[in-house]
Design an enzyme around this catalytic site. Structure first.
Site, PDB file in Angstrom:
ATOM      1  N   LYS A  66      57.793  10.841  23.773  1.00  0.00           N
ATOM      2  CA  LYS A  66      57.430  11.069  25.218  1.00  0.00           C
ATOM      3  C   LYS A  66      57.436  12.959  25.481  1.00  0.00           C
ATOM      4  O   LYS A  66      57.008  13.516  26.054  1.00  0.00           O
ATOM      5  CB  LYS A  66      57.734  10.488  26.068  1.00  0.00           C
ATOM      6  CG  LYS A  66      57.042   8.641  25.989  1.00  0.00           C
ATOM      7  CD  LYS A  66      57.150   8.163  27.149  1.00  0.00           C
ATOM      8  CE  LYS A  66      56.839   6.844  27.075  1.00  0.00           C
ATOM      9  NZ  LYS A  66      57.542   6.242  28.516  1.00  0.00           N
ATOM     10  N   ASP A 102      53.160   6.588  33.588  1.00  0.00           N
ATOM     11  CA  ASP A 102      54.756   5.740  34.111  1.00  0.00           C
ATOM     12  C   ASP A 102      54.935   5.924  35.479  1.00  0.00           C
ATOM     13  O   ASP A 102      54.532   4.867  35.890  1.00  0.00           O
ATOM     14  CB  ASP A 102      55.353   6.461  32.732  1.00  0.00           C
ATOM     15  CG  ASP A 102      55.586   5.617  31.128  1.00  0.00           C
ATOM     16  OD1 ASP A 102      54.859   4.920  31.112  1.00  0.00           O
ATOM     17  OD2 ASP A 102      55.710   6.150  30.961  1.00  0.00           O
TER      18      ASP A 102
END
Length: 282
Positions: A66, A102
């Site tokens: 990420k 997220d």
């Protein structure tokens, strides 16, 4: 045919292909595919070179990439840039833009479970990309206090910086499990953002069960198994529990909305998607 994928390592546990295919079925999209691409960090640059020229239309990014993918993108959404974590990349022509869904997924799950952020006290276990998203949501929601428990001080400091960058009025404390235990009676919610307890290592928890108490909420971002040891221990102590399935579903739907355009969130049955995943988890 539009092509999408999940990028990470390892990916043997992932339910993302099952989830995305269920989303496409609900939306009656029959010209899209979704697969996993498992590869190490040193192969990211080569993958993104192919991605940029049409290898894929969009990708999701999970552990441990990420952060590493950011340098390979042309543009990064402001919130993803703030938390230094990208979990969704969209391609338009040969331009790649990074986002973080997220944040949206975690906020959605809190809303669905009637979790109030404002004025409440939270503990975050871990300080990786998912923890950064969780911290930002808690900061935006005006939590009173956030405790951070992480093995490495440097990553914990980074998470603290993210929280304070969003809202400098929050009391952010870095602590170990012993201090967490002392402060536990004051906590409204304990959030596990680590992979501890994920299949196949299902018999372990990141915390001693004595830390949980009645009235507290234990939130585990892990979704496989549905009932982690962390949640089992919390339930035995009288705490309420939430697993990571709703968050997983919501972040995926928000990713599809970025890739496809339109108000897709309003046109899918999130609860049906959660049920689809529950059936897929053995």
């Amino acid at each position: 045919m539009k092509r999408f994928a999940l990028l990470g390592e390892p990916l043997g546990h992932s339910l993302s292909p099952v989830l995305h295919k269920a989303i496409y079925r609900q939306l009656e999209i029959d010209d899209a595919s979704y697969r996993t691409v498992e590869l190490p960090e040193e192969r990211l640059k080569g993958f993104f070179s192919g991605f940029r020229v049409g290898g894929f239309d969009g990708v999701n990014v999970t552990t441990p990439h990420k952060f590493h993918v950011i340098q390979l993108l042309d543009e990064v959404d402001s919130k993803a840039k703030l938390i230094n974590a990208v979990n969704c990349v969209n391609r338009v022509g040969n331009k790649l833009t990074g986002y973080n869904t997220d944040l949206l997924g975690f906020a959605y799950s809190l809303r669905q479970n009637d979790v109030q952020i404002e004025g409440n006290q939270f503990a975050i276990l871990g300080a990786g990309g998912s923890a950064q998203a969780v911290g930002a949501v808690l900061a935006e929601g005006e939590a009173k206090r956030v405790l951070i428990i992480n093995r490495t001080q440097e990553r914990a400091e980074q998470l603290k910086s993210v929280i304070l960058a969003v809202n400098d009025a929050i009391d952010v404390i870095l602590c170990d499990e012993a201090e967490l235990a002392q402060r536990a009676p004051e906590l409204d919610c304990i959030i596990n953002t680590t992979s501890v307890g994920m299949a196949p290592n299902v018999k372990v928890s990141p915390l001693s069960k004595s830390i949980f108490h009645e009235g507290c909420l234990a939130f585990d971002l892990v979704y496989n198994p549905k009932q982690t040891q962390f949640l089992i221990d919390a339930e035995k102590q009288g705490a309420n529990t939430v697993n990571g399935l709703q968050m997983l579903v919501a972040q995926a739907v928000y990713s599809v909305e970025i890739w496809m355009g339109g108000n897709i969130v309003a046109h899918v049955d999130m609860n049906a998607l959660v049920r689809d995943l529950e059936k897929a988890i053995k």
